[in-house]
Structure formats: C-alpha cells, structure tokens
Design an enzyme around this catalytic site. Structure first.
Site, PDB file in Angstrom:
ATOM      1  N   LYS A  25      15.134   4.301 -12.863  1.00 37.96           N
ATOM      2  CA  LYS A  25      15.012   2.947 -12.082  1.00 37.96           C
ATOM      3  C   LYS A  25      15.377   1.986 -13.002  1.00 37.96           C
ATOM      4  CE  LYS A  25      11.957   5.141  -8.660  1.00 37.96           C
ATOM      5  NZ  LYS A  25      11.146   6.067  -9.685  1.00 37.96           N
ATOM      6  N   LYS A  54       4.600  -2.613 -21.072  1.00 38.24           N
ATOM      7  CA  LYS A  54       4.966  -1.556 -20.214  1.00 38.24           C
ATOM      8  C   LYS A  54       6.377  -0.924 -20.129  1.00 38.24           C
ATOM      9  CE  LYS A  54       4.484   1.611 -17.212  1.00 38.24           C
ATOM     10  NZ  LYS A  54       5.044   1.622 -15.855  1.00 38.24           N
ATOM     11  N   SER A  98       0.545   2.187 -15.734  1.00 40.90           N
ATOM     12  CA  SER A  98       1.324   3.538 -15.853  1.00 40.90           C
ATOM     13  C   SER A  98       0.269   4.774 -15.202  1.00 40.90           C
ATOM     14  CB  SER A  98       1.709   3.829 -17.238  1.00 40.90           C
ATOM     15  OG  SER A  98       2.339   5.027 -17.347  1.00 40.90           O
ATOM     16  N   LEU A 140       0.702  -1.224   0.021  1.00 40.21           N
ATOM     17  CA  LEU A 140       0.002   0.021  -0.085  1.00 40.21           C
ATOM     18  C   LEU A 140       0.934   1.220  -0.041  1.00 40.21           C
ATOM     19  CD1 LEU A 140      -2.743  -1.297   2.427  1.00 40.21           C
ATOM     20  CD2 LEU A 140      -2.763  -1.351  -0.008  1.00 40.21           C
ATOM     21  N   HIS A 198       6.787   0.813 -23.222  1.00 39.37           N
ATOM     22  CA  HIS A 198       6.053   2.341 -22.905  1.00 39.37           C
ATOM     23  C   HIS A 198       7.176   3.019 -22.116  1.00 39.37           C
ATOM     24  CE1 HIS A 198       4.154   4.802 -19.944  1.00 39.37           C
ATOM     25  NE2 HIS A 198       3.147   4.850 -20.453  1.00 39.37           N
ATOM     26  N   ASN A 199       7.796   2.712 -21.085  1.00 40.61           N
ATOM     27  CA  ASN A 199       8.851   3.445 -20.565  1.00 40.61           C
ATOM     28  C   ASN A 199       9.884   3.943 -21.110  1.00 40.61           C
ATOM     29  OD1 ASN A 199       6.975   3.137 -18.316  1.00 40.61           O
ATOM     30  ND2 ASN A 199       8.713   2.812 -16.743  1.00 40.61           N
ATOM     31  N   GLU A 237       8.961   6.657 -23.193  1.00 41.18           N
ATOM     32  CA  GLU A 237       8.693   7.661 -22.203  1.00 41.18           C
ATOM     33  C   GLU A 237      10.173   8.444 -21.922  1.00 41.18           C
ATOM     34  OE1 GLU A 237       6.724   6.688 -18.459  1.00 41.18           O
ATOM     35  OE2 GLU A 237       8.334   7.361 -17.236  1.00 41.18           O
ATOM     36  N   TYR A 238      11.224   7.688 -21.865  1.00 39.82           N
ATOM     37  CA  TYR A 238      12.600   8.144 -21.940  1.00 39.82           C
ATOM     38  C   TYR A 238      12.874   9.011 -23.175  1.00 39.82           C
ATOM     39  CZ  TYR A 238      14.602   5.288 -17.840  1.00 39.82           C
ATOM     40  OH  TYR A 238      14.377   4.650 -16.849  1.00 39.82           O
ATOM     41  N   VAL A 291       2.806   4.185  -2.556  1.00 35.65           N
ATOM     42  CA  VAL A 291       2.233   5.368  -3.431  1.00 35.65           C
ATOM     43  C   VAL A 291       1.111   4.794  -4.425  1.00 35.65           C
ATOM     44  CG1 VAL A 291       2.774   6.991  -5.282  1.00 35.65           C
ATOM     45  CG2 VAL A 291       4.410   6.584  -3.562  1.00 35.65           C
TER      46      VAL A 291
HETATM   47  N1  NDP Z   1       5.533   5.295  -8.362  1.00 43.25           N
HETATM   48  C1  NDP Z   1       5.269   5.374  -9.712  1.00 43.25           C
HETATM   49  O1  NDP Z   1       4.890   6.321 -10.324  1.00 43.25           O
HETATM   50  C2  NDP Z   1       5.079   3.992 -10.379  1.00 43.25           C
HETATM   51  C3  NDP Z   1       5.402   2.752  -9.693  1.00 43.25           C
HETATM   52  N2  NDP Z   1       5.348   1.610 -10.386  1.00 43.25           N
HETATM   53  C4  NDP Z   1       5.830   0.355  -9.847  1.00 43.25           C
HETATM   54  O2  NDP Z   1       4.979   0.106  -8.641  1.00 43.25           O
HETATM   55  C5  NDP Z   1       5.714  -0.613  -7.600  1.00 43.25           C
HETATM   56  C6  NDP Z   1       5.370   0.125  -6.165  1.00 43.25           C
HETATM   57  O3  NDP Z   1       5.843   1.363  -6.391  1.00 43.25           O
HETATM   58  P1  NDP Z   1       5.520   2.663  -5.395  1.00 43.25           P
HETATM   59  O4  NDP Z   1       4.203   2.327  -4.894  1.00 43.25           O
HETATM   60  O5  NDP Z   1       6.059   3.692  -6.139  1.00 43.25           O
HETATM   61  O6  NDP Z   1       6.520   2.123  -4.174  1.00 43.25           O
HETATM   62  P2  NDP Z   1       6.710   2.619  -2.850  1.00 43.25           P
HETATM   63  O7  NDP Z   1       8.030   2.752  -2.434  1.00 43.25           O
HETATM   64  O8  NDP Z   1       5.618   3.700  -2.566  1.00 43.25           O
HETATM   65  O9  NDP Z   1       5.955   1.473  -1.705  1.00 43.25           O
HETATM   66  C7  NDP Z   1       6.793   0.197  -1.687  1.00 43.25           C
HETATM   67  C8  NDP Z   1       5.981  -0.660  -1.148  1.00 43.25           C
HETATM   68  O10 NDP Z   1       6.613  -2.079  -1.237  1.00 43.25           O
HETATM   69  C9  NDP Z   1       6.350  -2.757  -0.089  1.00 43.25           C
HETATM   70  N3  NDP Z   1       7.710  -3.587   0.223  1.00 43.25           N
HETATM   71  C10 NDP Z   1       9.128  -3.208  -0.040  1.00 43.25           C
HETATM   72  N4  NDP Z   1       9.882  -4.147   0.144  1.00 43.25           N
HETATM   73  C11 NDP Z   1       8.910  -4.993   0.711  1.00 43.25           C
HETATM   74  C12 NDP Z   1       9.330  -6.457   1.011  1.00 43.25           C
HETATM   75  N5  NDP Z   1      10.480  -6.829   1.054  1.00 43.25           N
HETATM   76  N6  NDP Z   1       8.353  -7.390   1.164  1.00 43.25           N
HETATM   77  C13 NDP Z   1       7.068  -6.730   1.351  1.00 43.25           C
HETATM   78  N7  NDP Z   1       6.644  -5.508   0.880  1.00 43.25           N
HETATM   79  C14 NDP Z   1       7.708  -4.658   0.648  1.00 43.25           C
HETATM   80  C15 NDP Z   1       6.483  -1.524   0.812  1.00 43.25           C
HETATM   81  O11 NDP Z   1       6.217  -1.961   2.117  1.00 43.25           O
HETATM   82  P3  NDP Z   1       6.489  -1.169   3.542  1.00 43.25           P
HETATM   83  O12 NDP Z   1       5.442  -0.257   3.592  1.00 43.25           O
HETATM   84  O13 NDP Z   1       6.460  -2.293   4.631  1.00 43.25           O
HETATM   85  O14 NDP Z   1       7.788  -0.825   3.141  1.00 43.25           O
HETATM   86  C16 NDP Z   1       5.538  -0.653   0.134  1.00 43.25           C
HETATM   87  O15 NDP Z   1       4.106  -1.054   0.146  1.00 43.25           O
HETATM   88  C17 NDP Z   1       7.175  -0.375  -8.057  1.00 43.25           C
HETATM   89  O16 NDP Z   1       7.336  -1.796  -8.835  1.00 43.25           O
HETATM   90  C18 NDP Z   1       7.201   0.345  -8.877  1.00 43.25           C
HETATM   91  O17 NDP Z   1       8.104   0.339  -9.821  1.00 43.25           O
HETATM   92  C19 NDP Z   1       4.601   1.581 -11.476  1.00 43.25           C
HETATM   93  C20 NDP Z   1       4.102   2.528 -11.979  1.00 43.25           C
HETATM   94  C21 NDP Z   1       4.290   3.904 -11.575  1.00 43.25           C
HETATM   95  O1  5RP Z   2       6.615   3.555 -14.529  1.00 45.97           O
HETATM   96  C1  5RP Z   2       6.423   4.607 -14.585  1.00 45.97           C
HETATM   97  C2  5RP Z   2       5.576   5.582 -15.439  1.00 45.97           C
HETATM   98  O2  5RP Z   2       5.080   4.950 -16.396  1.00 45.97           O
HETATM   99  C3  5RP Z   2       7.468   5.307 -13.764  1.00 45.97           C
HETATM  100  O3  5RP Z   2       7.061   6.875 -13.577  1.00 45.97           O
HETATM  101  C4  5RP Z   2       8.838   5.073 -14.140  1.00 45.97           C
HETATM  102  O4  5RP Z   2       9.384   4.016 -13.100  1.00 45.97           O
HETATM  103  C5  5RP Z   2       9.882   6.221 -14.001  1.00 45.97           C
HETATM  104  O5  5RP Z   2      11.010   5.743 -14.637  1.00 45.97           O
HETATM  105  P1  5RP Z   2      12.378   6.212 -14.300  1.00 45.97           P
HETATM  106  O6  5RP Z   2      12.626   6.422 -12.619  1.00 45.97           O
HETATM  107  O7  5RP Z   2      13.507   5.185 -14.605  1.00 45.97           O
HETATM  108  O8  5RP Z   2      12.546   7.695 -14.921  1.00 45.97           O
END
Ligand code: NDP
Ligand code: 5RP
Length: 480
Positions: free
Chosen positions: A265, A187, A133, A15, A190-191, A194-195, A17
C-alpha cells in the site's frame, strides 16, 4: 444497545476494519465514545453488533457527531489515507473550536501530516498524526500506538491511548513520539522494517525449500521451533501458521496456491524515498521493497524464464546444521535491518527537530504491533546504555550476536548465490555489515572519477582541504 446522553470523552469517525475496533477498545476501557461513519449503515452495524460493550454515542451527521463530544473535543479520524483523510479533516475544521484535538490514526504519509498540522494550527486546533499498528485484532485488544503532535495534546490524549494500547510487563506500548509528523514517521519506518522482516523470512523459507526439499508443513515446524528462541516474534509465529495451512479447495499447501506477487500500500516505498532524501542506507528495507516490485514485474519475469542459471545442484548432508545456519543468517540480517531503520529515525529526528527517543520506540514496539518481537527489549537496553549510539549493531550485545552468526551468514549467502536462489535481503545485509566495518571503501576511486569527468573535487587522507587535479592538462593538483 447502550446509548447515552452524556457528552463523549472521545469520538471516532471512520468505522472500517480499524476504526470500528478502536472505538470498541475505547468503550471497553470505560470511555464514552462518539461514533460516526460516512456511510451510516456501518455505524448502525457497530451499534447492533457491539453496542452493549460500552457507552457509544452514534451520530449520522458529522455536525451531530461533533456536538456529542465533551469540550475540548478529541476526534480520531480512521479513514483511507490521502484525499479521504483531507476531506474528513476539512469538514471537521468547520465544526471544531480552538483547543480541540484532531487525531489522524490512519497510515498517513508524514509530509501530509506536517502540512495538516500547520494548517490546523492556524485554526487553533491541535493535529496529532498517530501511527497505529496491530491490524484488526490489535486495534480491538491493544495496538502499538505512535502519536506525534504537541505535548499539550498528548496530556489529554495520552492517558486514553495508553489505556487502550498493548501492555508488556505492565508498560503501555504507547508514548509521545515527538512533535509534528514524528508519529507517522516512526509508524512508516515500523512498516519499512515490517517489509524487511517479511522478506528475510520469505528468503529463509525459500532457501530451505530449495536446499532441503522440505514441505511447507515441515517448515512450519522449523519456524515454530525458531519462535521459541532469539527470533521469537509475531511474524515468525504467524509464518508457522500460514505454512501449516492447507488450501480447502485443492488440498494443497496454502502457500503453493497463492500467486507469488507481493503487493503493497506504500509505506515501505515511502520509507525508502525518505531514506534517499535523508541519505540513510536502509538497504534491507530497500531490497525488501524492490523484491516486492520484482515479484510483480510479470513481463520481465516471463521474459527472464529462458535465461541460463548455471546453478549448482543442492546436496545438503547435514540438514540440522543447514537449518541452524539459515536461522543465524536470518537473525543477523534482521539486526541489520533494525539498525538501519533506527538510523533513519535518528536522521529524521535531527533533520526535523523531533528529539525522538529510539529506546522508547523499541519499547512501544514490544507489544501490539506487527513487528513485535522478543529482541526489541535488547534494542531498548542498547539505547538506554548509550542514548546517542551511532550504530545499533556496534552495541556489545548485538556485535556479539551478529559475530556469533557471521560464519553461518557468509556460508548461506555464498550457497544461495552458487545454487541460484535469490536472497537479496540476506546478501545486501551482509554487504552492509562488511561495508560498515571496512577500514577503507572504494569510494576513493569514485571520487577520483568524479573529479576526472566533472571537476567535482575530493578530500585527501593526509591533509585538510578540497582538491582538484587538472586531468585534461598537466595532472597537477590544485586547491579547489
Ligand atoms: N487494516 C490494517 O491492518 C491497518 C490499517 N491502517 C490504516 O487505517 C486506515 C483505515 O484502514 P481500514 O480500517 O483498514 O480501512 P477500511 O477500508 O476498512 O475502511 C475505510 C474507512 O474509510 C472511510 N472512507 C473512505 N473514503 C472516505 C471519504 N472520502 N470520506 C469519508 N470516509 C471515507 C470508509 O467509509 P465508508 O464506510 O463510508 O466507505 C471507512 O470507514 C487507513 O489509513 C489504513 O492505512 C493502519 C494500521 C493497520
Ligand atoms: O500498517 C500496517 C501494519 O502495521 C498494515 O498492515 C500495512 O499497511 C501493510 O502494508 P502493505 O499493505 O504495504 O504490506
């Protein structure tokens, strides 16, 4: 807080972002959502802040979380990619039953997805690698969703994902991409695009700053105007907003106080690695990825400061004409980057047997995602006209659009080189365009050299077969 003893339709674990907002989005659409996070405080926070938005079933332990789901169970995993995702999946596997569905909605690398799908199949579980995304805002209000996995799993999952996805003209920005790792592959590309999009925007901005001496605020206006035309897109829209922003600490333009080192990333790097494996020239994405690496090459950049430039001084007399040229060069380079990305999807689809519909991918990218743009409609139409189109820029619409900008594109790349402003993505896209339309390329000489030093053989233009010339002896050609 709205609690419930009803079995949940779907569960979200992770849970952060993204996961928090996906869970809220599902709940707002009427689904009963089981929620779980490694650190329980996050689950409690979600319930405290947003528990009244729908029906959530919070659990502290993974076992209770799984037990709260209706069978067959559907669990969305939204945690950090890599080891954390494996750890969460491993725990879930011990608690789930055959027929249940595990959805990895994080940014997983597609080979990991293929590995996980095969492993979970052994347990009778469906594994869906699902690209999402749209960032934090998109996850809440409608992202673009790219699910892979089995058609059977999509029958259960699809209606829920389509309901919470963005919609454009009433059409959901979600469709079944294909089996196995297809969703995460798309996906990833897509990224990568995006770059490329961001690098091209950055080059356009940099050129106009150098050539016109324009302020970030003046350029914000230019990008805002561009957003009303062919370039209309989320990234152009937010470029105007970022350029307009003033740093509250210094009162300077925000972009002038941000360090010029672009981070990543990894999804762009994965796209380029996969393109190398597939042999697809994604030069725009590759240049964009390397440009980020170059920006962060601090020792090299420090050493490079002393190098001579021999660059001409800018003297632009017609500012409007220059801005129009940059816009046209940006549009043409952007079309090339997308054309290359779609080639990569086609190559992977053939390699892995995914049968991906490229027009459908453009359609689900029209809304919700970071690269959402007006011109994606044109891409869908191009693939509808010719489903096996070998080259997107050869579609009549794009051939005309790029042809219209060609003179401007050449002028801009030439001026940038003469004035010492780096435009790797503009220049490499133009080079790709000229290479792809060339009747003959100098690869003939490369083949000759390879045959000379390594007897690597060559084909001839005038007859079939494989040949080798005896370079160290009598220079006579033999069948190889
Ligand atoms: N942010 C973005 O714009 C986007 C992100 N993503 C992808 O979505 C995924 C989540 O990203 P985001 O929500 O931004 O990340 P956050 O850093 O906000 O949250 C990370 C989550 O992962 C959990 N976590 C980390 N390590 C473990 C572990 N070892 N066991 C169980 N839970 C764990 C954390 O739990 P805890 O609270 O306990 O630390 C937390 O719930 C990633 O794969 C990211 O690449 C995809 C599209 C866009
Ligand atoms: O997946 C995404 C959007 O579609 C993320 O925003 C993406 O991880 C950003 O990539 P980077 O941190 O490598 O610039």
């Amino acid at each position: 807080m709205t609690g419930s003893s009803t079995a949940a339709h779907i569960g979200v674990t992770g849970l952060g972002v993204m996961g928090r907002n996906l869970a809220r989005n599902l709940a707002r659409h009427g689904y009963t959502v089981a929620v779980h996070n490694r650190t329980y405080a996050r689950t409690q926070q979600l319930m405290e802040d947003h528990g009244d938005e729908g029906t959530f079933v919070p659990s502290e332990s993974t076992a209770d979380f799984v037990a709260s789901l209706a069978t067959p169970r559907t669990v969305v995993v939204m945690v950090k990619a890599g080891g954390p995702t494996d750890a969460v999946i491993e725990e879930l596997v011990g608690l789930l039953e055959p027929g249940d569905i595990v959805v990895d909605a994080g940014n997983a690398h597609f080979p990991d997805t293929m590995r996980r799908e095969a492993a979970l199949r052994e347990h009778g579980l469906h594994f869906v690698g699902c690209g999402v995304s749209g960032g934090e805002e998109g996850a809440l209000n409608g992202p673009s969703i790219m699910p892979g996995g089995s058609a059977q799993s999509y029958a259960t999952l699809g209606p829920m994902l389509e309901a919470i996805s963005a919609h454009v003209d009433g059409v959901p920005c979600c469709t079944h991409v294909g089996p196995g790792g297809a969703g995460h592959f798309v996906k990833m590309v897509h990224n990568g695009i995006e770059y490329a999009d961001m690098q091209l925007i950055a080059e356009a901005y940099d050129l106009m700053r150098h050539a016109l001496g324009a302020t970030p605020s003046e350029l914000a206006q230019v990008f805002a105007e561009w957003n009303a035309g062919d370039l209309e897109s989320y990234l152009i829209e937010i470029t105007a907003k970022v350029l307009e922003h003033t740093d509250p600490v210094t009162g300077s333009a925000f972009v002038d106080v941000v360090a010029d080192r672009a981070e990543q990333k990894g999804t762009g790097r994965w796209t380029v690695q996969s393109a190398l494996d597939l042999g697809v020239p994604v030069t725009g994405i590759a240049e964009a990825t390397f440009a980020r690496a170059l920006s962060g090459s601090v020792p090299q950049r420090t050493a490079g400061q002393a190098l001579p430039g021999h660059a001409a001084r800018w003297d632009v007399t017609d500012r409007e004409a220059f801005i129009t040229d940059v816009r046209k060069a940006l549009y043409a380079s952007k079309v090339v980057a997308y054309s290359q990305g779609f080639d990569q999807i086609a190559a992977a689809s053939a390699e892995y047997g995914w049968d991906i519909d490229r027009g459908a991918m453009a359609r689900i990218w029209r809304g919700g995602c970071i690269i959402r743009a007006k011109f994606l409609d044109r891409i869908t139409q191009a693939y509808e006209r010719t489903p096996d189109l070998p080259l997107l820029i050869a579609d009549p619409y794009f051939a005309d659009a790029v042809g219209d900008g060609l003179d401007a594109w050449r002028r801009i790349v030439g001026l940038a080189a003469a004035h010492g402003v780096p435009t790797p993505a503009f220049a490499s896209s133009l080079a790709y365009y000229d290479a792809i339309r060339a009747e003959r390329l100098p690869a003939n000489l490369i083949q000759g050299l390879r045959d000379y030093f390594g007897a690597h053989t060559y084909h001839r233009t005038d007859t079939d077969g494989v040949f080798h010339t005896d370079w160290s002896g009598d220079h006579v050609e033999h069948d190889a």
